[in-house]
Design a protein around this motif. Structure first.
Motif, PDB file in Angstrom:
ATOM      1  N   LEU A 125       0.826  -1.201   0.000  1.00 53.67           N
ATOM      2  CA  LEU A 125       0.000   0.000   0.000  1.00 53.67           C
ATOM      3  C   LEU A 125       0.868   1.263   0.000  1.00 53.67           C
ATOM      4  N   ARG A 126       1.977   1.232   0.730  1.00 54.15           N
ATOM      5  CA  ARG A 126       2.900   2.371   0.715  1.00 54.15           C
ATOM      6  C   ARG A 126       3.426   2.588  -0.709  1.00 54.15           C
ATOM      7  N   LEU A 127       3.766   1.513  -1.367  1.00 54.80           N
ATOM      8  CA  LEU A 127       4.247   1.567  -2.738  1.00 54.80           C
ATOM      9  C   LEU A 127       3.171   2.170  -3.646  1.00 54.80           C
ATOM     10  N   MET A 128       1.939   1.727  -3.504  1.00 55.84           N
ATOM     11  CA  MET A 128       0.845   2.234  -4.329  1.00 55.84           C
ATOM     12  C   MET A 128       0.593   3.719  -4.057  1.00 55.84           C
ATOM     13  N   ARG A 129       0.621   4.106  -2.802  1.00 60.07           N
ATOM     14  CA  ARG A 129       0.414   5.521  -2.467  1.00 60.07           C
ATOM     15  C   ARG A 129       1.533   6.398  -3.036  1.00 60.07           C
ATOM     16  N   HIS A 130       2.715   5.839  -3.138  1.00 58.63           N
ATOM     17  CA  HIS A 130       3.839   6.593  -3.682  1.00 58.63           C
ATOM     18  C   HIS A 130       3.713   6.793  -5.196  1.00 58.63           C
ATOM     19  N   TYR A 131       3.372   5.736  -5.920  1.00 55.81           N
ATOM     20  CA  TYR A 131       3.397   5.780  -7.375  1.00 55.81           C
ATOM     21  C   TYR A 131       2.110   6.268  -8.034  1.00 55.81           C
ATOM     22  N   LEU A 132       0.993   6.229  -7.329  1.00 56.93           N
ATOM     23  CA  LEU A 132      -0.275   6.573  -7.953  1.00 56.93           C
ATOM     24  C   LEU A 132      -0.698   8.010  -7.690  1.00 56.93           C
ATOM     25  N   HIS A 133      -1.334   8.581  -8.657  1.00 61.06           N
ATOM     26  CA  HIS A 133      -1.923   9.912  -8.564  1.00 61.06           C
ATOM     27  C   HIS A 133      -3.293   9.801  -7.889  1.00 61.06           C
ATOM     28  N   THR A 134      -4.009   8.696  -8.170  1.00 55.77           N
ATOM     29  CA  THR A 134      -5.327   8.425  -7.596  1.00 55.77           C
ATOM     30  C   THR A 134      -5.351   7.005  -7.057  1.00 55.77           C
ATOM     31  N   LEU A 135      -5.855   6.847  -5.843  1.00 52.08           N
ATOM     32  CA  LEU A 135      -6.077   5.535  -5.244  1.00 52.08           C
ATOM     33  C   LEU A 135      -7.365   5.656  -4.446  1.00 52.08           C
ATOM     34  N   HIS A 136      -8.412   4.999  -4.931  1.00 48.40           N
ATOM     35  CA  HIS A 136      -9.727   5.168  -4.313  1.00 48.40           C
ATOM     36  C   HIS A 136     -10.474   3.841  -4.316  1.00 48.40           C
TER      37      HIS A 136
END
Length: 154
Positions: free
Chosen positions: A125-136
């Motif tokens: 999740l940390r990785l996703m929050r770092h690389y993504l502009h949108t996470l919903h």
């Protein structure tokens, strides 16, 4: 199975979404990632956009395949992917019929002070929050819907 997001899907897509319904298996995961790479090649995505979206899609789908529980009385696990470009990002919408689970509500574990103290796992999740502009995430009826948006980074 596709319903628009209420608050997040406000940016108009530049074209109709591409859709894939992969089998819920490692082979289906591989085909989904190859599908994204094919869309990127067809539409000329920047390399950073492709990297961010495929890395995060791999993480989300791997966790889904590894941990998703389908409610009793439901059909087997089903997946639907929609990919669309907006003016500012490429969005991947992942829908599944598993039990409700909001990955965005999870807190990332603290980072270890050293490699000796580091533990494997729990950092996706940390990785996703770092690389993504949108996470919903939204629960729509009997479906989990996760929206991953990678910035159009030239």
């Amino acid at each position: 199975m596709s319903v628009p997001f209420s608050a997040v899907d406000v940016a108009a897509p530049l074209a109709e979404p591409d859709v894939l319904c992969p089998e819920p298996s490692p082979a289906g995961l591989s085909s989904a990632l190859a599908w994204l790479e094919g869309l990127a090649q067809r539409d000329g995505w920047p390399a950073r956009t492709l990297f961010a979206l495929t890395l995060c899609a791999d993480e989300a789908l791997t966790n889904l395949l590894s941990y998703a529980a389908v409610p009793a009385g439901s059909a087997a696990l089903q997946l639907r992917l929609e990919c669309v470009r907006t003016a500012s990002e490429v969005r991947l919408r992942i829908e599944d019929n598993a039990a409700a689970f909001d990955p965005t509500a999870k807190v990332s574990p603290d980072l270890a002070a050293s490699l000796d103290e580091a533990r494997v796992g729990g950092h996706g999740l940390r990785l996703m929050r770092h690389y993504l502009h949108t996470l919903h995430y939204e629960r729509q009826g009997d479906c989990n819907v996760l929206l991953l948006g990678a910035a159009w980074a030239a």
